[in-house]
Design a protein around this motif. Structure first.
Motif, PDB file in Angstrom:
ATOM      1  N   GLU A 143     -28.796  10.953  38.370  1.00 26.21           N
ATOM      2  CA  GLU A 143     -29.979  10.572  37.869  1.00 26.21           C
ATOM      3  C   GLU A 143     -29.450  10.873  35.950  1.00 26.21           C
ATOM      4  N   ASP A 158     -37.523   4.228  26.123  1.00 28.31           N
ATOM      5  CA  ASP A 158     -37.940   2.450  26.526  1.00 28.31           C
ATOM      6  C   ASP A 158     -36.928   1.803  27.917  1.00 28.31           C
ATOM      7  N   GLU A 159     -35.601   2.630  27.951  1.00 23.53           N
ATOM      8  CA  GLU A 159     -34.833   2.089  28.959  1.00 23.53           C
ATOM      9  C   GLU A 159     -33.741   3.157  29.165  1.00 23.53           C
ATOM     10  N   ILE A 160     -34.107   3.331  30.699  1.00 23.00           N
ATOM     11  CA  ILE A 160     -31.848   4.087  30.661  1.00 23.00           C
ATOM     12  C   ILE A 160     -30.948   3.263  32.306  1.00 23.00           C
ATOM     13  N   ALA A 161     -30.013   2.798  31.301  1.00 24.22           N
ATOM     14  CA  ALA A 161     -29.270   2.839  32.531  1.00 24.22           C
ATOM     15  C   ALA A 161     -28.241   3.912  33.012  1.00 24.22           C
ATOM     16  N   LYS A 165     -24.534   4.044  39.393  1.00 23.15           N
ATOM     17  CA  LYS A 165     -25.750   4.523  39.704  1.00 23.15           C
ATOM     18  C   LYS A 165     -25.994   5.685  41.542  1.00 23.15           C
ATOM     19  N   THR A 195     -30.384   4.051  20.528  1.00 22.09           N
ATOM     20  CA  THR A 195     -29.576   3.765  21.781  1.00 22.09           C
ATOM     21  C   THR A 195     -29.036   5.656  21.850  1.00 22.09           C
ATOM     22  N   VAL A 225     -29.189   4.776  27.077  1.00 22.07           N
ATOM     23  CA  VAL A 225     -30.595   4.611  26.783  1.00 22.07           C
ATOM     24  C   VAL A 225     -31.327   4.310  25.416  1.00 22.07           C
ATOM     25  N   GLY A 226     -32.198   3.703  26.309  1.00 26.96           N
ATOM     26  CA  GLY A 226     -32.900   3.086  24.355  1.00 26.96           C
ATOM     27  C   GLY A 226     -34.286   3.312  24.410  1.00 26.96           C
TER      28      GLY A 226
END
Length: 383
Positions: A143, A158-161, A165, A195, A225-226
């Protein structure tokens, strides 16, 4: 039979030879003593020398020890000392033998291995504490851990990639049981970034948030990370630059946008209310349109990036200017000269006429002002 004078001559030569022998022998001993007394001992302090552990690396995992020590070297031979002091030419190592050490935590004696016999070494640290465990490899989810500044500066995530993983963590058997989660800690970002893109080494964390020992180098992951940055609207102020031509009293400016949006950290936005817009008025004698780029820096992003400004010169003799704001235009006026008022005559009739004229002039000025307000012009004196 030898004559007496021959015997005395022989004895004298023999005595002389013994005397010379004793003389040279004494001098030679004195020189050797002097050489010994002036012999110099050279020394060198070496810092952060790696500790080499000797154990079965396929079966065991070792942690919790000091990885470097300081070593003091001394020698009568300057050349040998220099060779051992230089990292590229040294032969010695500081080692800790763990081949017979039981599992668990132990104190291990350090020793110097491979050192030239002409050099003496003394370790600043004589022992190290080592934890020895059976080696295991397990798979864990990863994580991303965002910097605290993200929330403090008002960013919205907004989002995490994270890629990959899952990672394989190699560590000790007991340490693996203590792993609560595996994180990818991100470093702080530039203030105007929307970003985050970073490649980082993962860390194994226990239930108390402490970092655990894992195999080095640790696995790496890529994190994207956005973010949505905080934003606000700020006004624009005109700052004329350059030298206007003769005869121009001031300029009026019409802006295609009165305000622009800026995006950045909360601390940057809180400190800004307006942006100063430099407009070059050099040699402008008629109405001119210019595309002006909005000044910015690394602390914030501005939108739109440029606006259109119409520059209108006002020549000497024009009525007093005014201030107003309408529609998409900004009107700001500054009076650089006072319009002279005619002096009244001594007779009553001319005075009445003058009063009427003054009233008419005032009415005309107000009418002119209303017309200019409707057009939304901005006026700045020519310097």
């Amino acid at each position: 039979m030898k004559k007496p004078y021959q015997s005395n001559w022989f004895s004298g030569v023999l005595a002389l030879l013994f005397a010379l022998l004793l003389f040279f022998n004494a001098n030679a001993s004195g020189n050797i003593g002097n050489m010994t007394s002036v012999s110099q001992v050279y020394d060198e302090m070496l810092y952060n020398i790696p500790v080499q552990l000797e154990y079965d690396k396929d079966k065991y995992f070792v942690s919790g020890y000091e990885e470097t020590v300081n070593v003091h070297l001394s020698s009568l031979n300057r050349i040998q000392l220099d060779l051992e002091s230089n990292e590229d030419t040294r032969n010695f190592q500081v080692v800790a033998d763990l081949t017979e050490t039981p599992l668990g935590t132990s104190e291990i004696q350090l020793r110097v291995k491979g050192l030239s016999t002409a050099v003496t070494a003394e370790l600043e640290t004589k022992t190290i504490t080592v934890t020895k465990e059976k080696k295991v490899t397990k798979s864990f989810d990863v994580e991303a851990q965002l910097p605290e500044s993200i929330e403090a500066e008002g960013y919205k995530v907004d989002e995490i990639a994270v890629s990959p993983k899952k990672v394989e963590i190699t560590t000790g058997e007991d340490t693996a049981k203590a792993i609560s989660r595996v994180i990818a800690p991100l470093s702080n970002i530039k203030q105007s970034a929307d970003t985050i893109k970073q490649t980082v080494n993962v860390q194994a964390i226990d239930s108390k948030g402490q970092v655990l020992s894992i195999e080095n180098p640790a696995p790496q992951v890529k994190v994207v990370v956005g973010l949505t940055m905080p934003s606000k609207e700020v006004g624009l102020t005109i700052s004329p630059t350059g030298s206007p031509p003769s005869g121009v009293e001031h300029y009026t400016f019409n802006l295609s946008e009165q305000k622009v949006e800026i995006r950045g950290t909360k601390s940057v936005l809180d400190a800004m209310d307006t942006i100063e817009l430099p407009v070059d008025v050099s040699n402008i004698k008629s109405s001119t349109k210019q595309k002006i780029k909005i000044p910015t820096n690394a602390d914030y992003i501005v939108s739109p990036e440029e606006i259109e400004v119409t520059i209108n010169p006002v020549f000497t003799g024009t009525n007093t200017s005014f201030s107003e704001t309408r529609g998409q235009s900004t009107t700001t006026s500054y009076s650089s000269q006072a319009i002279p008022t005619p002096l009244p005559s001594s007779s009553e009739e001319p005075t009445s006429s003058s009063s009427t004229s003054s009233s008419s002039s005032t009415s005309s000025a107000e009418s002119s002002a209303e017309d200019e307000i409707g057009n939304g012009s901005s006026s700045v004196p020519a310097n």
